[in-house]
Write an enzyme that holds these catalytic residues in place. Structure first.
Site, PDB file in Angstrom:
ATOM      1  CG  HIS A  27      -1.924  -1.105   1.176  1.00  0.00           C
ATOM      2  ND1 HIS A  27      -3.269  -0.898   0.968  1.00  0.00           N
ATOM      3  CD2 HIS A  27      -1.783  -2.448   1.305  1.00  0.00           C
ATOM      4  CE1 HIS A  27      -3.907  -2.057   0.973  1.00  0.00           C
ATOM      5  NE2 HIS A  27      -3.018  -3.014   1.178  1.00  0.00           N
ATOM      6  CG  ASP A 129      -4.897   1.960   1.884  1.00  0.00           C
ATOM      7  OD1 ASP A 129      -5.840   1.150   1.780  1.00  0.00           O
ATOM      8  OD2 ASP A 129      -3.739   1.709   1.530  1.00  0.00           O
TER       9      ASP A 129
END
Length: 179
Positions: A27, A129
């Site tokens: 990520h 995110d």
């Protein structure tokens, strides 16, 4: 006739984007690439990262040294350094981020006037995110424009959307069967 410095003073400050990835490598990497692109467009960028990951990244962030509007902000993820943060203990990590990192982040955002400083204006956009479910409510409560950024690869998305067909074709092992 106005000088170049007078025109520069009249120019509005650049946008200040806050980027908060889930603190795991898969990520972090796409979010760091996004941060770099925004810096090239002369945006100010504050990148939220865990203390653990920041120590690992310090040797690989030379590209940001040329970006005066870029800054890291670090937070503990609530786990000891020897915790694997993956595999069968990954859910401990996710829980710790939710219970330790997110409350610290919220407190900092309020106490520090949404990261306003002499060098940066307050946050004008929050890029979170896709796994950080607290972000939309936080942004709505505080009037900050918000974008979810999903860091999944195209192969992951393909597998996700084709999962029923993969099961039907018996391409995915079930019940512990391995090829």
């Amino acid at each position: 006739m106005s000088s170049a410095s007078d025109q520069e003073k009249l120019r509005p400050p650049p946008p200040h984007v806050l980027i908060f990835p889930m603190p795991v490598q898969g990520h972090l990497n796409p979010m760091l690439k996004l941060a770099h692109l925004l810096c090239l467009a002369e945006f100010h960028v504050t990148f939220i990262i865990s203390d653990f990951n920041q120590r690992r990244l310090l040797q690989h962030t030379a590209a940001f040294s040329r970006c005066p509007g870029f800054q890291f902000r670090t937070f503990p993820d609530g786990l000891p350094d020897d915790h694997p943060r993956s595999g069968h203990r990954a859910m401990e990590f996710v829980s710790s981020v939710a219970n330790v990192t997110v409350p610290l982040f919220k407190k900092m955002m309020i106490q520090e006037n949404f990261l306003a400083s002499a060098a940066h204006r307050p946050v004008t956009c929050f890029v979170a995110d896709g796994l950080l479910s607290f972000a939309p409510d936080f942004c709505e409560e505080n009037g900050i424009p918000f974008i979810f950024f999903v860091t999944a690869t195209t192969s992951y998305l393909w597998a996700l959307f084709r999962f029923p067909q993969l099961l039907e074709a018996q391409e995915i092992p079930l019940g512990g069967q391995l090829y």
